[in-house]
Design an enzyme around this catalytic site. Sequence first.
Site, PDB file in Angstrom:
ATOM      1  N   ARG A  41     -11.172 -53.306  23.257  1.00  0.00           N
ATOM      2  CA  ARG A  41     -11.869 -52.825  22.041  1.00  0.00           C
ATOM      3  C   ARG A  41     -12.283 -51.367  22.223  1.00  0.00           C
ATOM      4  NH1 ARG A  41     -16.395 -50.339  20.577  1.00  0.00           N
ATOM      5  NH2 ARG A  41     -17.580 -51.560  22.077  1.00  0.00           N
ATOM      6  N   ASP A  42     -13.331 -51.113  22.948  1.00  0.00           N
ATOM      7  CA  ASP A  42     -13.781 -49.725  23.126  1.00  0.00           C
ATOM      8  C   ASP A  42     -12.705 -48.884  23.789  1.00  0.00           C
ATOM      9  OD1 ASP A  42     -15.154 -47.424  24.578  1.00  0.00           O
ATOM     10  OD2 ASP A  42     -16.812 -48.213  23.401  1.00  0.00           O
ATOM     11  N   HIS A 241     -20.550 -44.615  30.166  1.00  0.00           N
ATOM     12  CA  HIS A 241     -19.346 -43.788  30.136  1.00  0.00           C
ATOM     13  C   HIS A 241     -19.422 -42.838  31.337  1.00  0.00           C
ATOM     14  CE1 HIS A 241     -17.764 -45.035  26.131  1.00  0.00           C
ATOM     15  NE2 HIS A 241     -18.958 -45.593  26.138  1.00  0.00           N
ATOM     16  N   CYS A 272     -15.873 -43.297  22.036  1.00  0.00           N
ATOM     17  CA  CYS A 272     -16.157 -43.589  20.637  1.00  0.00           C
ATOM     18  C   CYS A 272     -15.589 -42.454  19.788  1.00  0.00           C
ATOM     19  CB  CYS A 272     -17.663 -43.716  20.432  1.00  0.00           C
ATOM     20  SG  CYS A 272     -18.104 -43.964  18.713  1.00  0.00           S
ATOM     21  N   ASN A 281     -14.959 -44.988  29.504  1.00  0.00           N
ATOM     22  CA  ASN A 281     -15.986 -45.830  30.114  1.00  0.00           C
ATOM     23  C   ASN A 281     -15.870 -45.774  31.630  1.00  0.00           C
ATOM     24  OD1 ASN A 281     -17.192 -47.768  27.889  1.00  0.00           O
ATOM     25  ND2 ASN A 281     -15.042 -47.425  27.398  1.00  0.00           N
TER      26      ASN A 281
HETATM   27  C1  LIG Z   1     -19.721 -49.568   8.671  1.00  0.00           C
HETATM   28  C2  LIG Z   1     -18.692 -48.833   7.836  1.00  0.00           C
HETATM   29  C3  LIG Z   1     -17.684 -49.786   7.230  1.00  0.00           C
HETATM   30  C4  LIG Z   1     -19.445 -48.140   6.714  1.00  0.00           C
HETATM   31  O1  LIG Z   1     -18.594 -47.239   6.049  1.00  0.00           O
HETATM   32  P1  LIG Z   1     -18.797 -46.913   4.499  1.00  0.00           P
HETATM   33  O2  LIG Z   1     -17.717 -45.975   4.113  1.00  0.00           O
HETATM   34  O3  LIG Z   1     -20.189 -46.503   4.259  1.00  0.00           O
HETATM   35  O4  LIG Z   1     -18.582 -48.372   3.911  1.00  0.00           O
HETATM   36  P2  LIG Z   1     -18.218 -48.906   2.513  1.00  0.00           P
HETATM   37  O5  LIG Z   1     -18.940 -50.209   2.386  1.00  0.00           O
HETATM   38  O6  LIG Z   1     -18.454 -47.861   1.450  1.00  0.00           O
HETATM   39  O7  LIG Z   1     -16.660 -49.184   2.650  1.00  0.00           O
HETATM   40  C5  LIG Z   1     -15.709 -48.148   2.737  1.00  0.00           C
HETATM   41  C6  LIG Z   1     -14.325 -48.789   2.753  1.00  0.00           C
HETATM   42  O8  LIG Z   1     -14.159 -49.537   3.956  1.00  0.00           O
HETATM   43  C7  LIG Z   1     -13.957 -50.903   3.652  1.00  0.00           C
HETATM   44  N1  LIG Z   1     -14.697 -51.693   4.624  1.00  0.00           N
HETATM   45  C8  LIG Z   1     -16.019 -51.698   4.837  1.00  0.00           C
HETATM   46  N2  LIG Z   1     -16.320 -52.518   5.828  1.00  0.00           N
HETATM   47  C9  LIG Z   1     -15.161 -53.064   6.261  1.00  0.00           C
HETATM   48  C10 LIG Z   1     -14.839 -53.989   7.271  1.00  0.00           C
HETATM   49  N3  LIG Z   1     -15.772 -54.525   8.053  1.00  0.00           N
HETATM   50  N4  LIG Z   1     -13.561 -54.321   7.440  1.00  0.00           N
HETATM   51  C11 LIG Z   1     -12.595 -53.781   6.666  1.00  0.00           C
HETATM   52  N5  LIG Z   1     -12.842 -52.873   5.692  1.00  0.00           N
HETATM   53  C12 LIG Z   1     -14.125 -52.538   5.491  1.00  0.00           C
HETATM   54  C13 LIG Z   1     -14.483 -51.084   2.236  1.00  0.00           C
HETATM   55  O9  LIG Z   1     -13.869 -52.171   1.610  1.00  0.00           O
HETATM   56  C14 LIG Z   1     -14.113 -49.771   1.608  1.00  0.00           C
HETATM   57  O10 LIG Z   1     -12.731 -49.783   1.327  1.00  0.00           O
HETATM   58  P3  LIG Z   1     -12.172 -49.034  -0.005  1.00  0.00           P
HETATM   59  O11 LIG Z   1     -12.918 -49.625  -1.154  1.00  0.00           O
HETATM   60  O12 LIG Z   1     -12.480 -47.574   0.201  1.00  0.00           O
HETATM   61  O13 LIG Z   1     -10.725 -49.334   0.022  1.00  0.00           O
HETATM   62  C15 LIG Z   1     -17.934 -47.764   8.664  1.00  0.00           C
HETATM   63  O14 LIG Z   1     -18.839 -46.764   8.991  1.00  0.00           O
HETATM   64  C16 LIG Z   1     -17.332 -48.307   9.918  1.00  0.00           C
HETATM   65  O15 LIG Z   1     -16.417 -49.137   9.879  1.00  0.00           O
HETATM   66  N6  LIG Z   1     -17.835 -47.847  11.055  1.00  0.00           N
HETATM   67  C17 LIG Z   1     -17.397 -48.379  12.328  1.00  0.00           C
HETATM   68  C18 LIG Z   1     -17.269 -47.273  13.308  1.00  0.00           C
HETATM   69  C19 LIG Z   1     -16.879 -47.860  14.632  1.00  0.00           C
HETATM   70  O16 LIG Z   1     -16.286 -48.920  14.716  1.00  0.00           O
HETATM   71  N7  LIG Z   1     -17.198 -47.127  15.695  1.00  0.00           N
HETATM   72  C20 LIG Z   1     -16.871 -47.531  17.014  1.00  0.00           C
HETATM   73  C21 LIG Z   1     -17.684 -48.706  17.475  1.00  0.00           C
HETATM   74  S1  LIG Z   1     -19.279 -48.259  18.120  1.00  0.00           S
HETATM   75  C22 LIG Z   1     -18.947 -47.843  19.760  1.00  0.00           C
HETATM   76  O17 LIG Z   1     -17.820 -47.753  20.143  1.00  0.00           O
HETATM   77  C23 LIG Z   1     -20.078 -47.661  20.720  1.00  0.00           C
HETATM   78  C24 LIG Z   1     -20.249 -48.856  21.632  1.00  0.00           C
HETATM   79  C25 LIG Z   1     -20.534 -50.123  20.839  1.00  0.00           C
HETATM   80  O18 LIG Z   1     -19.070 -49.109  22.394  1.00  0.00           O
HETATM   81  C26 LIG Z   1     -21.419 -48.622  22.616  1.00  0.00           C
HETATM   82  C27 LIG Z   1     -21.422 -47.255  23.254  1.00  0.00           C
HETATM   83  O19 LIG Z   1     -20.654 -47.045  24.189  1.00  0.00           O
HETATM   84  O20 LIG Z   1     -22.187 -46.430  22.803  1.00  0.00           O
END
Ligand SMILES: CC(C)(COP(=O)([O-])OP(=O)([O-])OC[C@H]1O[C@@H](n2cnc3c(N)ncnc32)[C@H](O)[C@@H]1OP(=O)([O-])[O-])[C@@H](O)C(=O)NCCC(=O)NCCSC(=O)C[C@@](C)(O)CC(=O)[O-]
Length: 335
Positions: A41-42, A241, A272, A281
């Site tokens: 995943r990450d 990381h 990320c 990581n």
């Molecule tokens: C949260 C949102 C969706 C808000 O994003 P948004 O643009 O505010 O959301 P929205 O509700 O307006 O939706 C935008 C579009 O995305 C679709 N959508 C909305 N949700 C989903 C979903 N679940 N699955 C599939 N599609 C989805 C939704 O249907 C829409 O599609 P459109 O109408 O434009 O065609 C966006 O910001 C997002 O997906 N962010 C995720 C970012 C991410 O995954 N980052 C990496 C993970 S965090 C990380 O790696 C750190 C960690 C955990 O490892 C720890 C560390 O090391 O720090």
Amino acid sequence: MFSAQRIVFRCSVSTPWRGFQSGTARGTSAQLVKIVEVGPRDGLQNESTPVSVETKVELINRLSETGLKCIESGSFVSPKWVPQMAGTAEVLRSIHRKSGVAYPVLVPNMKGLEALEAMFQKHPGEPITDEIAIFTAASETFNKKNTNCTIAESLDRFAPVVERALGMGLRVRGYVSTVVVCPYEGAIEPERVRDITIKLREMGCYEVSLGDTIGAATPRSMEKLLNCITAAVPVDVLANHDTYAMAIANVLTAVKMGVRTVDSSVAGLGGCPYAPGATGNVATEDLVYALQEEGYATGVDLNSLSGIGQWISSVLKKDNSSRVGKAWLARRARL
Ligand SMILES: CC(C)(COP(=O)([O-])OP(=O)([O-])OC[C@H]1O[C@@H](n2cnc3c(N)ncnc32)[C@H](O)[C@@H]1OP(=O)([O-])[O-])[C@@H](O)C(=O)NCCC(=O)NCCSC(=O)C[C@@](C)(O)CC(=O)[O-]
């Protein structure tokens, strides 16, 4: 003070070379440190080359043969935000599940949980997953860039997700990103991390992973953070990381302070997409080696893990970031 498991067991991991063995391999009782493998995943979410479902499945299957008990296997995020996580549903249906191994997935909002729920309904009786992870951050700017909302909004967004997931019988893990330094805001006050950690636990997260998202922590800042948090709430997990090559030193500091679960990624993959400047990581191979040398048990076979790290690095056409993995394989080739 810590709720994390403090299981003492006699580890039977054996390695073919003297001198590469320590506490666990010598047959002494050693405390278990659980490793959560976040490579699929990450590790893959930040890759520029598209990774096929077949490769993801092979990676997860191979990792599950190493002794790892928890392999984060994908993410139900918007493919517009993180294209590399497309196909998570297919991955979950295609992997060969090993008994005793958990395959959690990241869920960013209710839409993500609904996608998972739809899978359960469409394929009744299939295991799919028994755990999800939700995520927020200790920095407002990072959180906005990562999930398009404030920290408070993200907590409000996740409360019903957690409630529904628990109702579905799923375990929920929480992540807090940027716990020491934010790439946009700089140093983060430990109290902020503590308060968010408490809220995630109150919401129903069974454990909270603290992410040094850009790998800027040092043993001193790690100790300060953990001292602050553990005065109020148990700390289970550290996700480190390795940008400044401090990750192993940080993990050993945390483990000595009682943390018993550590997140890592095979071959040090990862990062990320919304954290500029962050490299991968901490490599699982480096972690296993360091923990074993310090007398902790991991139950993970470093030999097969090193081969997997080399394989996935070559598939992704990148250097293997695990120093231990490379050294181990070189030594194996010499012998
Ligand atoms: C949260 C949102 C969706 C808000 O994003 P948004 O643009 O505010 O959301 P929205 O509700 O307006 O939706 C935008 C579009 O995305 C679709 N959508 C909305 N949700 C989903 C979903 N679940 N699955 C599939 N599609 C989805 C939704 O249907 C829409 O599609 P459109 O109408 O434009 O065609 C966006 O910001 C997002 O997906 N962010 C995720 C970012 C991410 O995954 N980052 C990496 C993970 S965090 C990380 O790696 C750190 C960690 C955990 O490892 C720890 C560390 O090391 O720090």
